[in-house]
Design an enzyme around this catalytic site. Structure first.
Site, PDB file in Angstrom:
ATOM      1  N   TYR A 140     -91.799  22.085  56.180  1.00 18.28           N
ATOM      2  CA  TYR A 140     -91.044  22.961  55.163  1.00 18.28           C
ATOM      3  C   TYR A 140     -89.700  23.156  55.754  1.00 18.28           C
ATOM      4  CZ  TYR A 140     -88.865  25.752  52.001  1.00 18.28           C
ATOM      5  OH  TYR A 140     -87.628  26.477  51.114  1.00 18.28           O
ATOM      6  N   PHE A 168     -85.172  34.626  52.814  1.00 17.17           N
ATOM      7  CA  PHE A 168     -86.109  35.176  53.003  1.00 17.17           C
ATOM      8  C   PHE A 168     -87.078  35.032  51.947  1.00 17.17           C
ATOM      9  CE2 PHE A 168     -85.816  36.203  57.065  1.00 17.17           C
ATOM     10  CZ  PHE A 168     -84.517  36.083  57.448  1.00 17.17           C
ATOM     11  N   GLY A 283    -100.031  29.273  59.911  1.00 14.78           N
ATOM     12  CA  GLY A 283     -98.470  28.911  60.162  1.00 14.78           C
ATOM     13  C   GLY A 283     -97.919  30.238  59.484  1.00 14.78           C
TER      14      GLY A 283
END
Ligand code: UFG
Length: 328
Positions: A140, A168, A283
């Site tokens: 992504y 963010f 991740g």
């Protein structure tokens, strides 16, 4: 000014479209409704279609006399991007390229692009500035970084001007309560915590309590979706006034841990919110906090709702209202 908002029926796109219309722009939304909601488009015209359809893109840019584009249409689930990379490269890169080609063909000069903190990967230092090295750890983030590089080349060759906004953690809901976050499936922390508080979700898991942070849980920089939306308007106005292409981070510069988010949600909802502990989610960087000094200095952006409590309160109002007819 006629602005095309791709992905304008999605969570962030719907807030952008509404704010643009309130600021006097003529908003045309293009969304394939794969994840967006027809009801989320409160202002402007909704065209249902896909970026894969190059003929449609040409027609829209020409017939609607589009002058600028805000491009949010994308697949955006980090986990899924590591299972189906092809889907992310195709939709976020190749289909996005169709849009740029159509813009060049039709003489549309400005694009504001929805990018992400995921381009940075595990940060070397926080707060993260725009000059921090980019080492995306998932498809992504990489797909968004590729698109930034493509836009840079299109500026060099075709004079296409862009502002890339690296978000963010977008959170909260429109203060009018009309639109908010409604993903299916929901993977984001704040809506999941609030669904647990409402009793419409059985379990809330904290993914990892062994991070090198003050309480062992991950720290994120939550930014109100209305503040995020406002930055898009400043960006398109800037481009129209001759701003050169550039990249901006968008966050509040303040990090909250997963446990702190749950505590603030308990305060807002007045309910005890039980959470179970699970192993780390693959991740997830330990800490992601933005420096947004650049956009503050250059475009005068100022978050109006930086306080986590206000952010969660707005989301809570939305969730209590049942979302788009029942949190679909
Ligand atoms: N988390 C939990 N339990 C949950 C959901 C999330 O503990 O049920 C934790 C996550 O592990 C993470 C934090 O809460 O530490 C925030 O998670 P979110 O899924 O809400 O958000 P992310 O930080 O993973 O993702 C956001 C955007 C992505 C973007 C990414 C950049 O939603 O689009 O930031 O890192 F790619």
């Amino acid at each position: 000014m006629n602005i095309l908002v791709t992905g304008g029926a999605g969570y962030i796109g719907s807030h952008v479209g509404k704010k643009l219309a309130e600021a006097g722009y003529n908003v045309i939304v293009l969304d394939n409704l794969s994840k967006g909601h027809r009801e989320a488009v409160k202002k402007g015209k909704l065209l249902v279609g896909d970026l894969a359809d190059t003929g449609l893109l040409d027609r829209i840019l020409e017939e609607e006399e589009i002058q600028g584009v805000i491009h949010l249409a994308a697949d955006s689930l980090v986990g899924e991007s590591m299972e189906k990379p092809g889907k992310y490269y195709r939709n976020n890169v190749a289909n996005g390229l169709n849009l740029l080609e159509a813009m060049v063909k039709n003489g549309v000069k400005y694009i504001v692009f929805s990018s992400t903190a995921a381009v940075y990967g595990e940060p070397e230092e926080v707060p993260i500035t725009e000059s921090h090295p980019t080492h995306p750890e998932n498809t992504y983030g990489e797909s968004k970084l590729f698109f930034e590089k493509i836009m840079k080349r299109y500026d060099q060759i075709h004079g296409l001007k862009y502002v890339s906004l690296r978000y963010f953690n977008a959170a909260g809901a429109d203060l009018s309560g009309q639109i908010g976050e409604a993903h299916d499936p929901e993977t984001h922390l704040i809506p999941i915590v609030l669904e647990k508080a409402l009793g419409i979700r059985d379990k809330l898991y904290i993914f990892g309590t062994d991070y090198p942070t003050k309480d062992g849980t991950c720290i994120r920089d939550y930014i109100h979706v209305e503040d995020l939306a406002a930055a898009h308007i400043l960006a398109i106005e800037g481009l129209a006034a001759g701003l050169e292409s550039r990249i901006y981070n968008l966050g509040n510069g303040e990090g909250y841990s997963v446990k702190e988010v749950i505590e603030v949600a308990e305060e807002v909802t007045g309910k005890k919110i039980e959470a179970d502990i699970r192993e780390r989610r693959a991740g997830d960087p330990a800490v992601l906090v933005a420096s947004s000094e650049k956009i503050k200095k250059e475009l005068g952006w100022q978050p109006l709702y930086p306080d986590l409590k206000t952010i969660i309160e707005s989301a809570w109002r939305w969730h209590q209202g049942g979302g788009f007819g029942g949190n679909d």
